[in-house]
Scaffold this motif. Structure first.
Motif, PDB file in Angstrom:
ATOM      1  N   UNK A 198       0.832  -1.182   0.000  1.00  0.00           N
ATOM      2  CA  UNK A 198       0.000   0.000   0.000  1.00  0.00           C
ATOM      3  C   UNK A 198       0.875   1.242   0.000  1.00  0.00           C
ATOM      4  N   UNK A 199       0.651   2.103  -0.942  1.00  0.00           N
ATOM      5  CA  UNK A 199       1.434   3.328  -1.039  1.00  0.00           C
ATOM      6  C   UNK A 199       0.739   4.466  -0.303  1.00  0.00           C
ATOM      7  N   UNK A 200       1.558   5.296   0.317  1.00  0.00           N
ATOM      8  CA  UNK A 200       1.032   6.474   0.997  1.00  0.00           C
ATOM      9  C   UNK A 200       0.928   7.591  -0.009  1.00  0.00           C
ATOM     10  N   UNK A 201      -0.214   8.229  -0.028  1.00  0.00           N
ATOM     11  CA  UNK A 201      -0.424   9.317  -0.967  1.00  0.00           C
ATOM     12  C   UNK A 201       0.189  10.604  -0.407  1.00  0.00           C
ATOM     13  N   UNK A 202       1.035  11.227  -1.180  1.00  0.00           N
ATOM     14  CA  UNK A 202       1.694  12.468  -0.785  1.00  0.00           C
ATOM     15  C   UNK A 202       0.849  13.641  -1.276  1.00  0.00           C
ATOM     16  N   UNK A 203       0.515  14.561  -0.381  1.00  0.00           N
ATOM     17  CA  UNK A 203      -0.287  15.710  -0.822  1.00  0.00           C
ATOM     18  C   UNK A 203       0.486  16.569  -1.817  1.00  0.00           C
ATOM     19  N   UNK A 204      -0.250  17.148  -2.752  1.00  0.00           N
ATOM     20  CA  UNK A 204       0.394  17.967  -3.774  1.00  0.00           C
ATOM     21  C   UNK A 204       0.954  19.263  -3.200  1.00  0.00           C
ATOM     22  N   UNK A 205       0.195  19.864  -2.303  1.00  0.00           N
ATOM     23  CA  UNK A 205       0.645  21.121  -1.713  1.00  0.00           C
ATOM     24  C   UNK A 205       0.652  20.997  -0.202  1.00  0.00           C
ATOM     25  N   UNK A 206       1.734  21.442   0.380  1.00  0.00           N
ATOM     26  CA  UNK A 206       1.830  21.501   1.834  1.00  0.00           C
ATOM     27  C   UNK A 206       1.909  22.969   2.210  1.00  0.00           C
ATOM     28  N   UNK A 207       1.012  23.394   3.062  1.00  0.00           N
ATOM     29  CA  UNK A 207       0.980  24.793   3.473  1.00  0.00           C
ATOM     30  C   UNK A 207       1.465  24.879   4.915  1.00  0.00           C
ATOM     31  N   UNK A 208       2.484  25.691   5.123  1.00  0.00           N
ATOM     32  CA  UNK A 208       2.992  25.917   6.472  1.00  0.00           C
ATOM     33  C   UNK A 208       2.494  27.273   6.933  1.00  0.00           C
ATOM     34  N   UNK A 209       1.780  27.279   8.017  1.00  0.00           N
ATOM     35  CA  UNK A 209       1.279  28.525   8.578  1.00  0.00           C
ATOM     36  C   UNK A 209       2.053  28.812   9.858  1.00  0.00           C
ATOM     37  N   UNK A 210       2.748  29.933   9.862  1.00  0.00           N
ATOM     38  CA  UNK A 210       3.508  30.324  11.047  1.00  0.00           C
ATOM     39  C   UNK A 210       2.583  31.107  11.968  1.00  0.00           C
ATOM     40  N   UNK A 211       2.488  30.683  13.207  1.00  0.00           N
ATOM     41  CA  UNK A 211       1.618  31.427  14.123  1.00  0.00           C
ATOM     42  C   UNK A 211       2.180  32.814  14.410  1.00  0.00           C
ATOM     43  N   UNK A 212       1.277  33.744  14.663  1.00  0.00           N
ATOM     44  CA  UNK A 212       1.711  35.108  14.970  1.00  0.00           C
ATOM     45  C   UNK A 212       2.319  35.182  16.370  1.00  0.00           C
ATOM     46  N   UNK A 213       1.694  34.491  17.327  1.00  0.00           N
ATOM     47  CA  UNK A 213       2.177  34.460  18.709  1.00  0.00           C
ATOM     48  C   UNK A 213       2.588  33.040  19.056  1.00  0.00           C
ATOM     49  N   UNK A 214       3.730  32.907  19.744  1.00  0.00           N
ATOM     50  CA  UNK A 214       4.291  31.594  20.089  1.00  0.00           C
ATOM     51  C   UNK A 214       4.585  31.566  21.582  1.00  0.00           C
ATOM     52  N   UNK A 215       4.292  30.441  22.209  1.00  0.00           N
ATOM     53  CA  UNK A 215       4.678  30.278  23.614  1.00  0.00           C
ATOM     54  C   UNK A 215       6.193  30.229  23.691  1.00  0.00           C
ATOM     55  N   UNK A 216       6.735  30.801  24.731  1.00  0.00           N
ATOM     56  CA  UNK A 216       8.199  30.848  24.889  1.00  0.00           C
ATOM     57  C   UNK A 216       8.771  29.428  24.900  1.00  0.00           C
ATOM     58  N   UNK A 217       8.050  28.478  25.494  1.00  0.00           N
ATOM     59  CA  UNK A 217       8.531  27.097  25.556  1.00  0.00           C
ATOM     60  C   UNK A 217       8.622  26.463  24.166  1.00  0.00           C
ATOM     61  N   UNK A 218       7.860  26.997  23.196  1.00  0.00           N
ATOM     62  CA  UNK A 218       7.866  26.435  21.842  1.00  0.00           C
ATOM     63  C   UNK A 218       8.859  27.121  20.906  1.00  0.00           C
ATOM     64  N   UNK A 219       9.479  28.196  21.347  1.00  0.00           N
ATOM     65  CA  UNK A 219      10.449  28.899  20.504  1.00  0.00           C
ATOM     66  C   UNK A 219      11.619  28.018  20.065  1.00  0.00           C
ATOM     67  N   UNK A 220      12.153  27.124  20.927  1.00  0.00           N
ATOM     68  CA  UNK A 220      13.256  26.273  20.457  1.00  0.00           C
ATOM     69  C   UNK A 220      12.871  25.345  19.301  1.00  0.00           C
ATOM     70  N   UNK A 221      11.587  25.062  19.145  1.00  0.00           N
ATOM     71  CA  UNK A 221      11.140  24.242  18.010  1.00  0.00           C
ATOM     72  C   UNK A 221      11.187  25.043  16.714  1.00  0.00           C
ATOM     73  N   UNK A 222      11.003  26.354  16.818  1.00  0.00           N
ATOM     74  CA  UNK A 222      11.035  27.220  15.644  1.00  0.00           C
ATOM     75  C   UNK A 222      12.467  27.632  15.317  1.00  0.00           C
TER      76      UNK A 222
END
Length: 79
Positions: free
Chosen positions: A1-25
């Motif tokens: 079974x093959x996994x279907x890859x989406x044609x378009x991937x949209x990345x939405x950057x949040x306007x406000x980020x928790x300080x704890x999540x900044x290292x992920x960005x």
């Protein structure tokens, strides 16, 4: 079974980020460093509008202002 890859991937950057999540960005920047930068940003009158503290345990940072603050720190590091 093959996994279907989406044609378009949209990345939405949040306007406000928790300080704890900044290292992920900002990969390579640690949690304590991000917390220290957020404190410095909050204490700086020019950038304090980019930090929100709705509760005692939650601190939010506006992404664009945080990047501007990092550039400001880079420009003033040896002055």
């Amino acid at each position: 079974m093959q996994t279907k890859i989406p044609e378009k991937v949209i990345y939405v950057r949040p306007e406000w980020i928790k300080v704890q999540d900044l290292p992920k960005v900002f990969v390579g920047v640690g949690k304590q460093t991000c917390e220290r930068f957020a404190r410095l940003m909050y204490d700086n009158d020019d950038f304090s509008d980019g930090v929100m503290k709705p509760t005692t345990k939650l601190t939010l940072v506006e992404y664009d202002r945080f990047v501007e603050f990092l550039k400001y720190m880079d420009d003033t590091k040896f002055k």
